[in-house]
Structure formats: C-alpha cells, structure tokens
Design an enzyme around this catalytic site. Structure first.
Site, mmCIF file in Angstrom:
data_model
loop_
_atom_site.group_PDB
_atom_site.id
_atom_site.type_symbol
_atom_site.label_atom_id
_atom_site.label_comp_id
_atom_site.label_asym_id
_atom_site.label_seq_id
_atom_site.Cartn_x
_atom_site.Cartn_y
_atom_site.Cartn_z
ATOM 1 N NE ARG A 66 -0.730 0.599 4.819
ATOM 2 C CZ ARG A 66 -0.999 0.603 6.187
ATOM 3 N NH1 ARG A 66 -2.298 0.135 6.236
ATOM 4 N NH2 ARG A 66 -0.471 1.086 7.138
ATOM 5 C CG ASN B 186 -4.541 5.230 6.277
ATOM 6 O OD1 ASN B 186 -5.245 5.630 7.160
ATOM 7 N ND2 ASN B 186 -3.578 4.355 6.444
ATOM 8 C CD GLU B 187 -0.917 5.752 9.768
ATOM 9 O OE1 GLU B 187 -0.242 4.996 9.142
ATOM 10 O OE2 GLU B 187 -1.226 5.560 10.961
ATOM 11 C CD GLU C 142 -5.226 3.952 11.803
ATOM 12 O OE1 GLU C 142 -4.238 3.187 12.113
ATOM 13 O OE2 GLU C 142 -5.469 4.198 10.600
ATOM 14 C CD GLU D 57 -2.256 -3.571 8.770
ATOM 15 O OE1 GLU D 57 -1.604 -2.656 9.348
ATOM 16 O OE2 GLU D 57 -3.500 -3.315 8.550
ATOM 17 C CG HIS E 86 -3.045 -4.727 14.187
ATOM 18 N ND1 HIS E 86 -3.923 -4.136 14.781
ATOM 19 C CD2 HIS E 86 -1.984 -3.772 13.962
ATOM 20 C CE1 HIS E 86 -3.368 -2.782 15.328
ATOM 21 N NE2 HIS E 86 -2.263 -2.683 14.428
HETATM 22 C C1 GAL Z 1 -1.824 2.519 10.699
HETATM 23 C C2 GAL Z 1 -2.616 2.208 9.386
HETATM 24 C C3 GAL Z 1 -3.774 1.238 9.576
HETATM 25 C C4 GAL Z 1 -3.056 0.048 10.092
HETATM 26 C C5 GAL Z 1 -2.621 0.393 11.519
HETATM 27 C C6 GAL Z 1 -1.926 -0.880 12.019
HETATM 28 O O1 GAL Z 1 -0.551 2.990 10.566
HETATM 29 O O2 GAL Z 1 -3.169 3.543 9.348
HETATM 30 O O3 GAL Z 1 -4.164 1.174 8.295
HETATM 31 O O4 GAL Z 1 -2.198 -0.300 9.126
HETATM 32 O O5 GAL Z 1 -1.405 1.205 11.283
HETATM 33 O O6 GAL Z 1 -1.227 -0.482 13.508
#
Ligand code: GAL
Length: 691
Positions: free
Chosen positions: A119, A157-158, A311, A359, A362
């Site tokens: 990504r 995103n970020e 997040e 992920e 996660h």
């Molecule tokens: C962030 C991201 C999310 C996910 C998350 C996992 O950096 O915006 O999409 O990847 O980390 O910790």
C-alpha cells in the site's frame, strides 16, 4: 455555546464521545457485515471509518466503478445509527494504476522505483496519480455526500510518502521558484559556493538524491519543507472536492504524532478535525509519558479544541519485531488518558481482526476468536465508560506552560554532519517533558512564532533554527515578563540552515546573558557540573563553551574539556527571566531546575503518589494509574485541583463508577485504573458547569 458545523464538536454534541474503529467490509461477506453491525451496537460503537482501502473494489478496472456495495454497507450502518467517517480510497491505488502508469509509483532516494502489492505505492508528485485520485474521490463523494450515515470525511491514510523521482524534481523546482524567485536567490539560500554546487539552470536542480558524499543541508531542509507541502497539497486537493459537494461536514486525515516527514504545524489549519494515530509500544517504560506529550501536541494543533484519536490498538500491533500485548485495562487507560488530554473521539484500528493479509496478527475491537474474549469485553467496558464521560465532552484542558517545538528545527537537528548525532531534538523534547508530566504540569506544544502571551513559562528544549522572527518573539515575551528556558544547540542557524555568525546564540545573546564559542560533544564518560548550592550532576553527550555576559551562573563544568565554563545560567531581562542550559542534564537535575523555573500554580495542585498521572479537563480531575501496583489517594489531597469543589463541600463523584467520596475518603486505583472526579451535590450529580 455556538458550535461550528464543520468541527468535531458538531458531531459530539449529540453523540457524546465518538467511539469506533476502521471497518474494512471489503474483506468480509455480507453475512459478516450484519453480524458486525449488531456487535458494534452492542459495544456502543457510534462511528466507523470505512473505505480507506476500497479503491480496487470500487474500481477493479480503470473506469469501471461500482460503489453500490458501499451503499449497502452505509445503509446498514445508518439503520443502526452508526455514523461514518468516509474515506477517499487514495492511500492504496489498485494494481492497474501502477501497472499501466509506472510514473505513479514512488522513487526512493536511491533511485529505486517501488512496486505495488502493498500500500502507499504512489508518488504525491505524480500528475497521473493525482488525476485518478480526484476522479475516484469525486465519484465517492458525489455518490455518498447525501447519505445519512456520513458524518465526516477522511482523506487518504497517514499521508507521509516522500518521492525523489523526476516528477518530484519538477514539483520541487516549481516550489523553489515560488520561494526564491530567481536562481541567484536559490544559490544564495543554498550557499552553493560551497563544493562548487552553483546552479546555472533550473533543470539542474534536483531533490537530494543518493550522492557520493554529504548533502547540502540547506537543500535537505528545503526538500523536507517541500515534501510536507506537497502532501498537504494532495490532501487539500481532495478536500476541495469534498467541500464542493458537501459544504458542511468536517474533513480530516490521520496524523502520526511526532512524524518527521510532515510539518503538522503548517497542516493544522487545513484539517477541520485534528486526528491522530497512536501506537505506543507496551514494551517502552516511557510509553505513557511520551503518549501524553503527543496528545498535548494534538490538542495544541487543534488550538486547544477537542481532537480525535483516530487509530490505536486494543492489544498487540503486528508491525514491530516482537509485539507485546496490552491488557484490556491498559488499553482502557490509554484511551482515558487521551480523553483527559482533550480527545473527544476514541477509535481503533480496526473493528474486526483480519484473517488474511499482512495485518492478520494485529489486534482489533473484535478478535478472530469472537466476542467471548477478554479483548472484546474490554472494548464493551470502554464503550460504557466513554458514555459516562459526557460531562467532559467539548471541555478544554488548561495549560499555562508551553513547550516550543518546530519541525524545521527537528529537521535541521537531525541532519548529517552535525557536531554530534547523539543530540536528538525529539529525545530532548521528551526528556524535558517527563519531569513536567510527573509534576502534573500540563503543557501546550507551541510554535516558536506562536502567541506565547497565555503562558507563565515557555520552555525551548531544542530549537536549532532561529530566524529573526522566532528570536523577536521569544525576546519580546521574555522582556514583557515571561520566563524562558533555552536548551543546548538552540538558535544556531537561520531558516536556511546557515549558521549565525558570532558568539551564540547570536540572536538571543542579550536575552540569555551568556554567549558561546564552541560546541563540545562530550567523551563517552561524560562530565560533571557543580551547582551553586554545591550539588554535583553527571552530564553527558554535549556541552558548550559558554561564558557569562551578565547572567548568573547556576552550574559550572568540572574537569574535562569544558572545565570552568558555564553550564546553566539565569538572567533577568526586562520584566522577565531567561535561563540557558548548555548541556544534557540528567533527569533529576533537569526536574529540579524545571521545578524551580515553572512558577507555582502551573501544576495541578495535587500530591498524588508517584505513577499517577493527574490532568484537569473542564470541571473534571483525571487520575490515571500508570504504576505497577494499586494506589490509594486521599481525597483531601486532591481537592484543591477539583474545580468548584468548595461549593460541593469537598464531595466528589467518580464519573466512571458513580462512586461518591467525601474529603476524608480515599480513591483506590487498581493497576491501570482510572478515576474521573467532579465536584457533586448531595445526590452525586456533578456540579461543575458543563461546557
Ligand atoms: C496504521 C494504519 C492502519 C493500520 C495500522 C496498524 O499506521 O493507518 O491502516 O495499518 O497502522 O497498526
């Protein structure tokens, strides 16, 4: 109170604290969507971020767009009264984009063009990528701008991609032309007389790509400014499309705390809601205090208004080498800490744990093992807790001490070929923050050019770049009665990263009353300093060859390369006082100094046991137990800090449990426990004014 429609307050006024997560329905079947929505409701979720990674599902082939499935998802959420933070899906372009248009892919400093299959595989400078972003963003916003589920918009995103490729070079030149006008201006700003770097044609100007030896520091600094501006432009371009089609709902993107590749200070005004992603490492003993600093930064970027935790993880992340889990109590405490420091939206990555993809290990609000899990029970408990915190929604966090933090100084302080690479500006900022946090001093994190007048003390731990504007601001604040503390290696360079000429800190010499002539990285064994009261401290890493030019010497270097030199000084100037710290103090010595400097009345007047974080927000006093064991706090020790407690005759209520306490009671905080105390009447109703 009037609430601006395009703000977080407009969303929390009815909903209370927002609570939810990223929701990735494209990874699951329709049947699962139904189960998700049902479980979200049961957990008290009232906001989910959707569509962040939906581009290839929306548009599997160029031009063939299908948004209907997302319509179904939004309908389901609307029926369940769950609001949506709808994203433009531009963070992860579909494979066809990179395949057909390789110029959309980013190029590293080393000249490697990165591939897709992960990504963030885009160059923010790519005209083709930007065009496709506008197209897909418009399609999504047009289709859903009137959907009742949509509460706010999320761009990408970020945002953090940096590209060194040819289109980035073109954009960099454009940016430089706008800044310097002429090549002569550029050559001067970059001091290209050094090492025969003078440019004779704009086409010769490049990003600081991999080179045989050290880079030009002025070019590096400008490239970082440019890269930050370019990402902001990408954000603004998509935001403009949203604004055109939806004039009201707030637009944001998720920031990444102290993120080096974007100057969030310059971004803040463009975001309707300041939103942050926070993943403190459970293995890091400084985690809670560093998290607090980041939260103070976010609140400050929001101008003191509430901000959003976009997040975080319920338990482990999956991107470190060794991913420690968090207990549900720890996770709850981290969320409550954010609320204490001004956050009104507590969200996670992600709602349902992924079973596939990078992920899959996660944590999430709903683990793969289901709702009958400690993690999910913790999530439900947190949802209920947040609903109880309605009395603090919208409230501000008073702070009368400021920490100065500028991105260009961070950049200049982490370049190649400095006197030492061990004097990290962020590490210094964190070190200065720690004793303040322990003492219950709430700080704002401000720009050196910001309005300093609200603060009773301004601490400047590390400010390498100081132009005349920054210096004038700090000087007038001090002369006007302020208290300023300057840390080592501050005020050394102008905004082009050229060193100031003369004894340093050149522009603030008269203010600090000391001057220096040499930066002196210390040998590994460090050195010692002796304070005027006879105490001796070990110092390490760095010192400066300073002499007093009117300031009082508070500490002097002992044997070693700086023997006899001033290490710490104090100088009255105008109505104020300036301190100068010319070395890296050990934590205890720094704590003592900052305690002496920050005027009385800046800390929450609470004598809480060590390990308890104390924050006042609005009418509430937050107590957060970060220690390794349960702690008891006598209520009478807290009362001075609880707003309006006098009228309540010393009676307080813990909003989280509805427990009432009198002045002679004790609040017991379990490990990772928290209490949110407000003055209350005889029936236990909070008496503080609601915002
Ligand atoms: C962030 C991201 C999310 C996910 C998350 C996992 O950096 O915006 O999409 O990847 O980390 O910790």
């Amino acid at each position: 109170m009037a609430v601006h429609a395009t703000s977080l307050a407009a969303l929390t006024r009815d909903a209370g604290i927002l609570f939810g997560a990223d929701f990735n329905p494209e990874q699951w079947s329709r049947a699962t969507w139904h189960e998700d929505v049902h479980l979200m409701r049961a957990a008290g979720v009232n906001l989910v971020t959707v569509g962040v990674f939906s581009w290839s599902r929306y548009e599997p082939q160029e031009g063939r767009i299908d948004l209907e499935w997302m319509g179904e998802v939004l309908d389901l959420l609307a029926d369940a009264s769950i609001g949506v933070d709808l994203a433009t899906p531009t963070a992860s372009p579909p494979p066809w984009l990179g395949h057909r248009y390789p110029s959309t892919l980013p190029v590293t400093r080393d000249g490697v063009r990165l591939g897709y299959g992960s990504r963030s595989h885009f160059s923010p400078a790519s005209a083709i990528y930007r065009e496709h972003c506008r197209r897909i963003a418009r399609a999504v916003v047009e289709r859903f701008a009137d959907h009742p589920a949509v509460r706010m918009w999320h761009i990408g995103n970020e945002l953090g991609q940096v590209c060194f490729g040819d289109e980035a070079a073109i954009a960099f030149r454009r940016w430089l032309r706008a800044r310097y006008g002429t090549l002569d201006g550029l050559n001067e700003a970059w001091a290209t007389a050094v090492w025969s770097q003078a440019y004779g044609d704009w086409q010769e100007v490049l990003p600081p790509r991999a080179a045989p030896y050290l880079h030009n520091p002025s070019q590096e600094l400008d490239f970082r400014r440019f890269s930050s501006d370019l990402l902001l432009e990408l954000f603004a371009e998509q935001k403009a499309i949203v604004r055109e089609l939806d004039p009201v709902r707030p637009v944001t993107t998720n920031l990444m705390g102290f993120f080096a590749d974007a100057d969030y200070r310059s971004w803040a005004g463009e975001l309707d809601i300041i939103a942050d992603d926070a993943y403190p490492d459970p293995a890091d003993p400084h985690g809670p205090v560093d998290a607090a600093l980041t939260q103070d930064l976010m609140r400050s970027l929001a101008g003191g208004d509430p901000w959003m935790l976009m997040e975080q993880a319920t338990s482990a992340v999956s991107w470190r080498m060794h991913n420690l889990v968090k207990s549900p109590a720890r996770s709850r405490l981290e969320s409550l800490q954010a609320v204490a420091r001004g956050c009104d939206a507590v969200c996670f990555f992600q709602w349902r744990q992924a079973r596939s993809g990078p992920e899959r290990f996660h944590s999430a609000m709903l683990p793969l093992s289901g709702a009958d899990t400690d993690v999910h029970r913790g999530v439900r408990r947190l949802g209920a807790d947040l609903a109880r915190l309605r009395p603090v929604v919208g409230a501000r966090v008073p702070a009368n001490v400021a920490l100065v933090w500028d991105w260009p100084s961070w950049w200049a302080g982490t370049q190649e070929a400095l006197p030492s690479d061990r004097l990290d500006p962020l590490a210094t900022l964190r070190a200065w923050y720690r004793p303040l946090w322990r003492a219950g001093v709430t700080v704002d994190v401000v720009a050196s050019t910001g309005d300093l007048s609200p603060y009773r003390a301004v601490l400047v731990p590390s400010l390498a770049v100081m132009g005349t504007e920054q210096a004038a601001n700090l000087e007038s604040y001090t002369r006007g009665g302020g208290r300023v503390v300057l840390g080592p290696f501050s005020g050394i360079a102008d905004t082009h990263a050229h060193l100031h000429v003369g004894r340093f800190p050149v522009l603030l010499r008269a203010v600090v009353g000391v001057s220096g002539e040499e930066w002196v990285p210390l040998p590994d064994e460090g050195s010692s300093i002796t304070w005027s009261d006879g105490r001796v401290s070990r110092v390490e890493t760095f010192g400066e060859r300073l002499r007093a030019d009117g300031a009082r010497t508070l500490a002097t270097f002992g044997p070693g390369p700086l023997e006899g030199c001033v290490a710490v000084s104090e100088h009255d100037v105008g109505g104020g006082t300036a301190w100068y710290v010319g070395t890296v103090l050990p934590p205890e010595a720094l704590a003592t100094l900052l305690e002496q400097i920050t005027p009385t009345g800046t800390a929450t007047r609470v004598s809480a046991p060590k390990g308890i974080e104390v924050v006042v927000r609005g009418g509430a006093l937050f107590l957060l137990n970060h220690s390794r064991g349960p702690l008891r706090v006598p209520v009478r020790h807290l009362l001075l800090a609880v707003p309006r407690v006098d009228e309540a005759r010393g009676t307080v209520v813990d909003l989280l449990t509805d427990t009432r306490f009198g002045p002679m009671d004790e609040v017991v905080l379990e490990i990772d426990g928290a209490a949110v105390l407000m003055a209350c009447d005889g029936n236990g109703h909070p008496t503080a004014e609601l915002p």
